[in-house]
Design an enzyme around this catalytic site. Structure first.
Site, short mmCIF file in Angstrom:
data_model
loop_
_atom_site.label_atom_id
_atom_site.label_comp_id
_atom_site.label_asym_id
_atom_site.label_seq_id
_atom_site.Cartn_x
_atom_site.Cartn_y
_atom_site.Cartn_z
N HIS A 14 34.63 -12.82 -0.20
CA HIS A 14 34.52 -11.67 -1.25
C HIS A 14 35.68 -11.89 -2.18
CE1 HIS A 14 32.05 -8.78 1.71
NE2 HIS A 14 31.23 -9.40 0.65
N ARG A 17 37.70 -10.35 -4.33
CA ARG A 17 38.83 -9.61 -4.58
C ARG A 17 39.68 -9.22 -3.36
NH1 ARG A 17 34.68 -4.00 -4.82
NH2 ARG A 17 34.21 -4.15 -3.00
N GLU A 18 39.29 -9.84 -2.44
CA GLU A 18 39.96 -9.75 -1.07
C GLU A 18 41.23 -10.73 -1.02
OE1 GLU A 18 36.93 -9.36 1.79
OE2 GLU A 18 35.97 -8.03 0.84
N ARG A 60 33.44 -8.59 -6.53
CA ARG A 60 33.28 -8.86 -4.88
C ARG A 60 32.25 -10.17 -4.85
NH1 ARG A 60 32.16 -6.07 0.18
NH2 ARG A 60 30.10 -6.27 0.97
N ASN A 75 28.05 -12.05 1.59
CA ASN A 75 28.01 -11.40 2.98
C ASN A 75 26.71 -10.43 3.28
OD1 ASN A 75 29.05 -11.86 5.17
ND2 ASN A 75 30.51 -10.03 5.37
N ARG A 76 25.72 -10.53 2.42
CA ARG A 76 24.52 -10.04 2.41
C ARG A 76 23.36 -11.23 2.38
NH1 ARG A 76 27.60 -7.25 3.66
NH2 ARG A 76 28.11 -5.04 3.28
N HIS A 92 38.33 -11.06 6.04
CA HIS A 92 38.04 -10.32 4.92
C HIS A 92 39.25 -9.12 4.91
CE1 HIS A 92 33.61 -11.02 3.98
NE2 HIS A 92 33.90 -11.66 5.10
N SER A 93 39.01 -8.11 3.69
CA SER A 93 39.93 -7.13 3.74
C SER A 93 39.05 -5.96 3.18
CB SER A 93 41.31 -7.18 2.91
OG SER A 93 41.07 -7.29 1.51
N GLU A 150 38.94 -7.55 9.30
CA GLU A 150 39.24 -6.95 8.03
C GLU A 150 40.70 -6.67 8.19
OE1 GLU A 150 37.36 -6.08 5.86
OE2 GLU A 150 35.27 -6.14 6.47
#
Ligand code: 0X9
Ligand code: ZN
Length: 408
Positions: A146, A148-149, A201, A240-241, A293-294, A369
């Site tokens: 993602h 933005r993480e 994202r 992640n989908r 991730h975060s 996370e």
């Protein structure tokens, strides 16, 4: 924070708000400046308990990643090949150069493998770390799925730093294991979040069908038409989908404008396709799959796609994850929650960990996370990179130790 059950009500009443609801009965809400007062009034009116975590997100973004002092940047320039500092978040070119630097500098154990190319043409670079010899169990680690993480690529590169440049501290982790490490698996989204939209994202793919559509009428003579063609279309897929396991069963969207758009088909994205192909090629060897991730401070176990089932060997997975969480906590007391994604956050299918477990049949597949728990959220100040890196490395090292010792 509000009770999760009340989130839908709040969001419906406040246009422009976004939220992240959790199973523990809390939710983080992001409101545009002109809705903030209204939101607070609304929460008070309904007697919903809340706490302001970030007062001004724009200001938090401004101060998150300060430019280096001149003297400092001179030190990096003179370090002979890379600019990584772990004191600030770096652009993709710096991260790429660090991967190549390791491959050049530690030729006998490191190799850059380009596993594919992103939509916008960026190479997807895996660093393979191996001391050679007969086949050994391997560990896969990816970051930056993602955009933005940012703490994720920063932590994955910190893991590379420890694993390779401080290898004399843990020679058995290289003697007995191979490592495949992909610090930025969605480089287009990562760069977009640096340059245009800090909270981006998704990937940056153009929605299918758009290319065939006529451009805006009569734009031809006014310069290049390509950018205009897609002007009103929403870009990008939630990577992640997008994995081909229970795709679109739950928690994914079919609307390209949503942040959780799952794509028009599984593996529509070159990034997820490349990762899946590479992992499939090495699936017999990969003993541990970790995706960083975060945010939330959670060590997540499959399944994410169902709230009602757990993998048969869930207990084994739990016990190993506990080693990681305990080792991580021992560094500076950071608490991680441990459990399935569906029970700790929300059910969502088409994620990489479920695919790694359900399709590639990698027994130990986790999503981590990273910090924090919402105080800064995605905008974690760069000053926290090193401490996050240290503790996460200890968590990963504890698991690696287990595989290096031959599953004792
Ligand atoms: O929703 C996600 O993709 C992950 N959380 S994040 O805030 N980084 O976006 C969690 C994925 C957990 N795994 C599964 N749902 N299978
Ligand atoms: Zn994520």
């Amino acid at each position: 924070m509000v009770g999760a059950g009340q989130v839908a009500e709040v969001v419906a009443a406040m246009p422009g708000t976004e939220f992240l609801a959790r199973r523990n009965g809390s939710a983080d809400i992001l409101a545009p400046p002109d809705s903030a007062d209204g939101l607070v009034a609304f929460l008070k009116d309904k007697s919903i308990p809340y706490k302001v975590l970030v007062d001004d997100l724009q200001e938090a973004i401004r101060t998150e990643n300060p430019l280096p002092a001149v003297e400092e940047s001179e030190v990096w320039e003179n370090r002979g090949g890379h600019r990584m500092s772990w004191r600030r978040y770096h652009r993709y070119k710096d991260i790429e150069s660090y991967i190549d630097y390791l491959a050049h500098t530690y030729k006998e154990i490191c190799e850059t493998v380009i596993i594919g190319t992103s939509t916008e043409g960026r190479p997807l670079k895996v660093l393979k770390v191996s001391s050679g010899g007969p086949k050994k169990p391997a560990i896969w680690i990816d970051g930056g799925l993602h955009g933005r993480e940012w703490i994720s690529p920063a932590t994955v590169t910190y893991i590379l730093l420890q694993l390779v440049e401080f290898r004399e501290k843990h020679p058995h982790l290289l003697e007995n294991l191979d490592w495949y490490i992909l610090p930025v698996s969605n480089p287009d989204g990562y760069e977009y979040s640096h340059v245009h939209d800090r909270l981006w994202r998704k990937t940056r793919s153009i929605p299918v069908g758009t290319k065939k559509r006529r451009p805006y009428p009569a734009l031809g003579h006014r310069g290049p038409s390509r950018p205009h063609r897609f002007r009103s279309q929403c870009v990008g897929v939630d990577p992640n989908r997008n994995w081909d396991f229970k795709w679109m069963k739950i928690g994914g969207s079919s609307n390209p404008c949503d942040d959780n758009f799952a794509g028009h088909k599984p593996f529509s994205e070159p990034e997820t396709r490349a990762m899946a192909d590479f992992i499939t090629m090495h699936k017999e060897q990969i003993a541990l799959f970790l995706s960083l991730h975060s945010y939330s401070q959670m060590w997540l176990l499959p399944w994410g796609w169902t709230e009602t089932e757990k993998p048969d060997d869930y207990y084994d997975m739990y016990v190993l994850a506990e080693k990681g969480v305990n080792a991580l906590k021992a560094v500076r007391g950071t608490d991680y929650l441990l459990g399935t994604s569906a029970e700790l956050i929300y059910a969502s299918s088409g994620a990489s960990d479920d695919w790694a477990k359900g399709v590639a049949r990698i027994k130990y597949a986790y999503t981590i996370e990273l910090p924090d728990t919402g105080m800064h959220g995605f905008i974690l100040p760069a000053s926290q990179i090193e401490s996050t890196g240290q503790e996460t490395w200890e968590g990963v090292r504890a698991l690696a130790q287990y595989f290096a010792e031959g599953y004792n």
